[in-house]
Write an enzyme that holds these catalytic residues in place. Structure first.
Site, PDB file in Angstrom:
ATOM      1  N   GLU A  81      26.693  58.507 -46.477  1.00 36.61           N
ATOM      2  CA  GLU A  81      26.796  58.564 -47.944  1.00 36.61           C
ATOM      3  C   GLU A  81      28.222  58.365 -48.418  1.00 36.61           C
ATOM      4  OE1 GLU A  81      24.930  61.929 -49.756  1.00 36.61           O
ATOM      5  OE2 GLU A  81      25.302  61.153 -51.769  1.00 36.61           O
ATOM      6  N   LYS A 277      22.222  70.517 -52.140  1.00 36.07           N
ATOM      7  CA  LYS A 277      22.337  69.239 -51.441  1.00 36.07           C
ATOM      8  C   LYS A 277      23.802  68.847 -51.347  1.00 36.07           C
ATOM      9  CE  LYS A 277      22.402  64.581 -51.022  1.00 36.07           C
ATOM     10  NZ  LYS A 277      23.564  63.668 -51.210  1.00 36.07           N
ATOM     11  N   ASP A 293      23.147  71.179 -34.027  1.00 36.17           N
ATOM     12  CA  ASP A 293      21.761  71.001 -34.469  1.00 36.17           C
ATOM     13  C   ASP A 293      21.695  71.165 -35.987  1.00 36.17           C
ATOM     14  OD1 ASP A 293      18.643  72.587 -33.334  1.00 36.17           O
ATOM     15  OD2 ASP A 293      19.095  71.302 -35.051  1.00 36.17           O
ATOM     16  N   HIS A 420      31.574  58.199 -57.518  1.00 35.67           N
ATOM     17  CA  HIS A 420      30.568  57.885 -56.493  1.00 35.67           C
ATOM     18  C   HIS A 420      30.237  56.402 -56.471  1.00 35.67           C
ATOM     19  CE1 HIS A 420      27.222  58.707 -53.799  1.00 35.67           C
ATOM     20  NE2 HIS A 420      26.506  57.878 -54.532  1.00 35.67           N
TER      21      HIS A 420
HETATM   22  C1  LIG Z   1      35.540  60.371 -55.487  1.00 38.01           C
HETATM   23  C2  LIG Z   1      36.662  61.161 -56.149  1.00 38.01           C
HETATM   24  C3  LIG Z   1      37.429  61.975 -55.100  1.00 38.01           C
HETATM   25  C4  LIG Z   1      37.639  60.187 -56.785  1.00 38.01           C
HETATM   26  O1  LIG Z   1      38.501  60.955 -57.605  1.00 38.01           O
HETATM   27  P1  LIG Z   1      39.849  60.296 -58.140  1.00 38.01           P
HETATM   28  O2  LIG Z   1      40.405  61.205 -59.190  1.00 38.01           O
HETATM   29  O3  LIG Z   1      39.626  58.855 -58.450  1.00 38.01           O
HETATM   30  O4  LIG Z   1      40.724  60.404 -56.801  1.00 38.01           O
HETATM   31  P2  LIG Z   1      42.239  59.937 -56.616  1.00 38.01           P
HETATM   32  O5  LIG Z   1      42.284  58.458 -56.539  1.00 38.01           O
HETATM   33  O6  LIG Z   1      43.117  60.656 -57.592  1.00 38.01           O
HETATM   34  O7  LIG Z   1      42.512  60.565 -55.150  1.00 38.01           O
HETATM   35  C5  LIG Z   1      42.584  61.961 -55.017  1.00 38.01           C
HETATM   36  C6  LIG Z   1      42.219  62.312 -53.589  1.00 38.01           C
HETATM   37  O8  LIG Z   1      40.833  62.063 -53.397  1.00 38.01           O
HETATM   38  C7  LIG Z   1      40.649  61.524 -52.097  1.00 38.01           C
HETATM   39  N1  LIG Z   1      40.162  60.156 -52.255  1.00 38.01           N
HETATM   40  C8  LIG Z   1      40.071  59.450 -53.395  1.00 38.01           C
HETATM   41  N2  LIG Z   1      39.541  58.235 -53.161  1.00 38.01           N
HETATM   42  C9  LIG Z   1      39.294  58.181 -51.836  1.00 38.01           C
HETATM   43  C10 LIG Z   1      38.748  57.200 -50.958  1.00 38.01           C
HETATM   44  N3  LIG Z   1      38.341  56.009 -51.399  1.00 38.01           N
HETATM   45  N4  LIG Z   1      38.647  57.503 -49.640  1.00 38.01           N
HETATM   46  C11 LIG Z   1      39.038  58.697 -49.172  1.00 38.01           C
HETATM   47  N5  LIG Z   1      39.591  59.668 -49.939  1.00 38.01           N
HETATM   48  C12 LIG Z   1      39.697  59.409 -51.254  1.00 38.01           C
HETATM   49  C13 LIG Z   1      42.005  61.524 -51.404  1.00 38.01           C
HETATM   50  O9  LIG Z   1      42.201  62.734 -50.715  1.00 38.01           O
HETATM   51  C14 LIG Z   1      42.929  61.454 -52.563  1.00 38.01           C
HETATM   52  O10 LIG Z   1      44.193  62.033 -52.366  1.00 38.01           O
HETATM   53  P3  LIG Z   1      45.177  61.615 -51.147  1.00 38.01           P
HETATM   54  O11 LIG Z   1      44.600  62.250 -49.935  1.00 38.01           O
HETATM   55  O12 LIG Z   1      45.133  60.131 -51.053  1.00 38.01           O
HETATM   56  O13 LIG Z   1      46.519  62.155 -51.517  1.00 38.01           O
HETATM   57  C15 LIG Z   1      36.086  62.107 -57.251  1.00 38.01           C
HETATM   58  O14 LIG Z   1      35.506  61.301 -58.270  1.00 38.01           O
HETATM   59  C16 LIG Z   1      35.064  63.085 -56.713  1.00 38.01           C
HETATM   60  O15 LIG Z   1      35.408  64.047 -56.064  1.00 38.01           O
HETATM   61  N6  LIG Z   1      33.771  62.837 -56.994  1.00 38.01           N
HETATM   62  C17 LIG Z   1      32.685  63.679 -56.476  1.00 38.01           C
HETATM   63  C18 LIG Z   1      31.875  62.802 -55.553  1.00 38.01           C
HETATM   64  C19 LIG Z   1      30.811  63.590 -54.812  1.00 38.01           C
HETATM   65  O16 LIG Z   1      30.627  64.770 -54.996  1.00 38.01           O
HETATM   66  N7  LIG Z   1      30.100  62.873 -53.960  1.00 38.01           N
HETATM   67  C20 LIG Z   1      29.015  63.430 -53.207  1.00 38.01           C
HETATM   68  C21 LIG Z   1      27.806  62.502 -53.336  1.00 38.01           C
HETATM   69  S1  LIG Z   1      27.019  62.802 -54.887  1.00 38.01           S
HETATM   70  C22 LIG Z   1      25.902  64.030 -54.356  1.00 38.01           C
HETATM   71  O17 LIG Z   1      24.998  63.770 -53.611  1.00 38.01           O
HETATM   72  C23 LIG Z   1      26.178  65.461 -54.660  1.00 38.01           C
HETATM   73  C24 LIG Z   1      25.773  65.929 -56.059  1.00 38.01           C
HETATM   74  C25 LIG Z   1      26.801  65.440 -57.049  1.00 38.01           C
HETATM   75  O18 LIG Z   1      24.547  65.426 -56.513  1.00 38.01           O
HETATM   76  C26 LIG Z   1      25.737  67.445 -55.947  1.00 38.01           C
HETATM   77  C27 LIG Z   1      25.555  68.159 -57.245  1.00 38.01           C
HETATM   78  O19 LIG Z   1      24.859  67.613 -58.077  1.00 38.01           O
HETATM   79  O20 LIG Z   1      26.121  69.286 -57.296  1.00 38.01           O
HETATM   80  N1  LIG Z   2      17.050  75.290 -33.379  1.00 39.08           N
HETATM   81  C1  LIG Z   2      16.076  75.528 -32.512  1.00 39.08           C
HETATM   82  O1  LIG Z   2      15.126  76.255 -32.801  1.00 39.08           O
HETATM   83  C2  LIG Z   2      16.132  74.906 -31.151  1.00 39.08           C
HETATM   84  C3  LIG Z   2      17.240  74.180 -30.761  1.00 39.08           C
HETATM   85  N2  LIG Z   2      17.309  73.683 -29.475  1.00 39.08           N
HETATM   86  C4  LIG Z   2      18.483  72.987 -28.986  1.00 39.08           C
HETATM   87  O2  LIG Z   2      19.157  73.917 -28.138  1.00 39.08           O
HETATM   88  C5  LIG Z   2      20.531  73.511 -28.002  1.00 39.08           C
HETATM   89  C6  LIG Z   2      21.408  74.720 -28.136  1.00 39.08           C
HETATM   90  O3  LIG Z   2      20.959  75.653 -27.189  1.00 39.08           O
HETATM   91  P1  LIG Z   2      22.095  76.377 -26.301  1.00 39.08           P
HETATM   92  O4  LIG Z   2      21.384  77.420 -25.512  1.00 39.08           O
HETATM   93  O5  LIG Z   2      23.235  76.764 -27.148  1.00 39.08           O
HETATM   94  O6  LIG Z   2      22.625  75.170 -25.454  1.00 39.08           O
HETATM   95  P2  LIG Z   2      22.498  74.893 -23.904  1.00 39.08           P
HETATM   96  O7  LIG Z   2      21.088  74.964 -23.490  1.00 39.08           O
HETATM   97  O8  LIG Z   2      23.193  73.624 -23.703  1.00 39.08           O
HETATM   98  O9  LIG Z   2      23.232  76.127 -23.229  1.00 39.08           O
HETATM   99  C7  LIG Z   2      24.487  76.643 -23.625  1.00 39.08           C
HETATM  100  C8  LIG Z   2      24.985  77.285 -22.334  1.00 39.08           C
HETATM  101  O10 LIG Z   2      26.358  77.087 -22.182  1.00 39.08           O
HETATM  102  C9  LIG Z   2      26.813  78.032 -21.226  1.00 39.08           C
HETATM  103  N3  LIG Z   2      28.131  78.501 -21.660  1.00 39.08           N
HETATM  104  C10 LIG Z   2      29.289  78.145 -21.097  1.00 39.08           C
HETATM  105  N4  LIG Z   2      30.319  78.718 -21.742  1.00 39.08           N
HETATM  106  C11 LIG Z   2      29.801  79.453 -22.753  1.00 39.08           C
HETATM  107  C12 LIG Z   2      30.367  80.270 -23.777  1.00 39.08           C
HETATM  108  N5  LIG Z   2      31.687  80.448 -23.903  1.00 39.08           N
HETATM  109  N6  LIG Z   2      29.539  80.870 -24.658  1.00 39.08           N
HETATM  110  C13 LIG Z   2      28.202  80.690 -24.562  1.00 39.08           C
HETATM  111  N7  LIG Z   2      27.584  79.925 -23.603  1.00 39.08           N
HETATM  112  C14 LIG Z   2      28.392  79.324 -22.715  1.00 39.08           C
HETATM  113  C15 LIG Z   2      25.760  79.140 -21.138  1.00 39.08           C
HETATM  114  O11 LIG Z   2      25.043  78.961 -19.940  1.00 39.08           O
HETATM  115  P3  LIG Z   2      25.324  79.983 -18.709  1.00 39.08           P
HETATM  116  O12 LIG Z   2      25.242  81.360 -19.306  1.00 39.08           O
HETATM  117  O13 LIG Z   2      24.235  79.670 -17.742  1.00 39.08           O
HETATM  118  O14 LIG Z   2      26.694  79.626 -18.212  1.00 39.08           O
HETATM  119  C16 LIG Z   2      24.818  78.794 -22.292  1.00 39.08           C
HETATM  120  O15 LIG Z   2      23.493  79.159 -22.050  1.00 39.08           O
HETATM  121  C17 LIG Z   2      20.792  72.521 -29.102  1.00 39.08           C
HETATM  122  O16 LIG Z   2      20.832  71.217 -28.552  1.00 39.08           O
HETATM  123  C18 LIG Z   2      19.557  72.643 -29.991  1.00 39.08           C
HETATM  124  O17 LIG Z   2      19.258  71.424 -30.652  1.00 39.08           O
HETATM  125  C19 LIG Z   2      16.321  73.876 -28.567  1.00 39.08           C
HETATM  126  C20 LIG Z   2      15.198  74.576 -28.941  1.00 39.08           C
HETATM  127  C21 LIG Z   2      15.002  75.091 -30.245  1.00 39.08           C
END
Ligand SMILES: CC(C)(COP(=O)([O-])OP(=O)([O-])OC[C@H]1O[C@@H](n2cnc3c(N)ncnc32)[C@H](O)[C@@H]1OP(=O)([O-])[O-])[C@@H](O)C(=O)NCCC(=O)NCCSC(=O)C[C@@](C)(O)CC(=O)[O-]
Ligand SMILES: NC(=O)C1=CN([C@@H]2O[C@H](COP(=O)(O)OP(=O)(O)OC[C@H]3O[C@@H](n4cnc5c(N)ncnc54)[C@H](OP(=O)(O)O)[C@@H]3O)[C@@H](O)[C@H]2O)C=CC1
Length: 473
Positions: A81, A277, A293, A420
């Protein structure tokens, strides 16, 4: 990481952006190769899923300007997006004045494993008594069987249970079915924990069947990790708010308009869905980039929102939280009182600056799942340089708040389309059929000159045809 501020980073071509990233992060040339070219990694991806036939690429970008708990982060985000990464980078830039994002948490990496006991030959009360009185032994059995998690100071910490009485109205049999639901609180440290917890639940199920003199049906992790919650907070001063609108609005006006937008979402499910969202635009993108995940995260956050509003409806749930020895009293109240419709809060502090808060459950890993299998996810985790799951989840929460704020700020000032659709213009050029970089660039530049409301696929198509006609003359 020296600084995450990379001014006008986006104005550079791809190769230059990669060079800037190399100069300002922990990545090396091999890492850039890994994220640029997954063609030679097919065998790894072929091992990750079934019936693999190819790789589905999602653009990978970086969010800049982030400070989270006083540490600088360049944050990888995988998303299709446009404007999401620009939005969070802008929000983070505006928050830097006040120190960026501050994230606190319960500090408990506990997830819940559930056992569903049915068809008990004894009463549910007696079954509950048997199981509750055996809880220490049950936790010990789990930790003995899975010693490595216990040795990390993780493993089974606590167990509780709840009687479920189901009246079978729909079968008109008027029978009342009793189930006993057992909740194991498992500390999974730096993993997300699903696989390990599911193994633990399947291991302990036969013992539960003996204690309840019945059968165990489901033995599975819960995707509602109420012990693993994170509160992100940031302050946007009136000054930066006013400047962000190019002085079109005062900072106070913007703060109050954002608060009104939030109140709308708090009181309207249709608006809340889009508000959330926006938040998930940020959280999901970092989740995907780090191989976590994201379905689990989505389910947890949306369930938590519903759960905290519904606790009183399900008998015994509230008492379960109050009795839970893993929570402090403050954490219990926070869970029980987190009855916001949007898991966010916006208000003005004494200076009139805008404060934004976000409160979400996040069960993610820096080990396990695809985090250590997907080479691109590994590179993204290297870029983030988070030492544990708590730190990584704090970054997730900060990005979620950043996107939510950025969307609201845009909505209450210039409107969402200005930023956007301008960033969506190149996608429209491609959708219109622009064949090469030159055509895409020409159509995009001409679209930029249009009003936001005129930036559309039909306008892009018109412009492309005009460019081609003038070329043929
Ligand atoms: C888009 C801006 C930032 C422009 O805003 P602007 O004022 O034109 O930005 P600018 O040109 O002054 O730039 C300011 C900073 O924005 C960043 N920036 C600016 N342009 C870029 C670019 N091209 N690529 C990467 N970064 C960019 C960048 O950090 C930049 O500063 P810098 O780092 O350069 O010093 C502003 O209009 C904005 O924040 N809009 C909101 C957009 C948004 O929320 N998008 C999400 C998708 S829409 C959605 O699905 C969510 C929603 C909206 O429905 C949720 C809701 O309803 O609550
Ligand atoms: N959301 C859900 O309901 C479900 C998600 N999944 C999937 O399961 C996965 C995540 O399961 P998860 O059990 O985390 O992953 P893994 O099965 O990959 O196991 C993680 C393993 O890492 C080892 N480990 C090593 N270092 C550490 C540490 N510092 N802390 C904790 N564990 C450590 C442990 O094994 P050991 O103790 O043997 O060393 C641990 O069991 C994801 O891919 C997810 O998509 C699967 C089923 C359902």
């Amino acid at each position: 990481m020296k600084t995450s501020q990379l001014p006008a980073f986006y104005k550079n071509p791809l190769q230059k952006r990669q060079e800037i990233l190399l100069e300002n992060s922990t990545l090396d040339k091999n890492d850039i190769e890994t994220i640029s070219n997954t063609k030679n990694k097919t065998e790894i991806f072929d091992k990750m899923i079934e019936n693999m036939i190819g790789i589905f690429p999602i653009p990978l970008g970086i969010a800049t300007n982030f400070i989270v708990n006083k540490k600088e982060y360049i944050i990888p985000m995988a998303t299709e997006e446009s404007s999401v990464i620009a939005a969070v980078s802008f929000a983070a830039k505006l928050a830097r004045n006040s120190g960026g994002f501050f994230v606190t948490s319960t500090g408990i990496d506990v997830v819940i494993g559930q056992i569903q006991a049915i068809e008990m030959k004894i009463s549910a009360e007696e079954a509950k008594k048997n199981v509750d009185s055996y809880q220490e032994k049950l936790c010990l059995m789990i930790n003995t069987k899975f010693p490595k998690m216990y040795e990390r100071n993780g493993g089974a910490k606590y167990m509780t249970s709840r009687i479920l009485t189901i009246s079978d109205d729909f079968q008109k049999s008027q029978t009342r079915k009793e189930m006993l639901i057992i909740y194991f609180m498992i500390d999974v440290k730096d993993a997300m924990g699903a696989n390990i917890v599911n193994s633990m639940m399947e291991f302990i199920a036969p013992t539960i069947e003996t204690l309840v003199q019945g059968n165990v049906l489901l033995k599975i992790i819960s995707n509602l990790p109420i012990h693993r919650t994170f509160t992100a907070k940031a302050v946007w001063t009136k000054q930066v708010l006013q400047e962000s609108s190019k002085n079109k609005y005062s900072g106070d006006e913007i703060a109050q308009r954002i608060i009104q937008a939030w109140q709308f979402a708090e009181n309207d499910p249709f608006r809340a869905a889009t508000h959330l969202k926006g938040m998930m635009n940020g959280i999901d993108s970092v989740c995907i980039a780090t191989g976590n995940d994201f379905r689990s995260i989505e389910s947890a956050i949306h369930s938590f929102r519903k759960y905290s509003l519904e606790i009183p409806r399900f008998s015994g749930l509230e008492q379960m939280i109050l009795d839970d020895i893993l929570f402090t009293d403050l954490q219990k109240q926070e869970i029980l009182n987190s009855r916001t419709n949007t898991l966010t809060k916006y208000y003005q502090n004494n200076n009139g600056d805008l404060v934004g808060e976000l409160f979400v459950p996040l069960s993610i890993g820096v080990v396990g799942g695809a985090t250590k299998v997907n080479p691109v996810a590994q590179t993204c985790l290297k870029l983030l340089d988070c030492k544990n799951s708590q730190e990584l989840a704090s970054v997730f929460a900060a990005v979620g708040l950043a996107q939510n704020f950025a969307a609201l700020r845009a909505l209450v000032t210039e409107g969402i389309q200005k930023g956007h659709m301008k960033l969506h213009a190149s996608n429209l050029a491609i959708m219109a059929g622009a064949q090469n970089n030159q055509e895409i660039e020409q159509v995009t530049q001409l679209l930029y000159q249009k009003n936001p409301s005129e930036i559309s696929l039909s306008t892009a198509t018109l412009i492309l045809n005009q460019i081609r006609e003038s070329f043929e003359k």
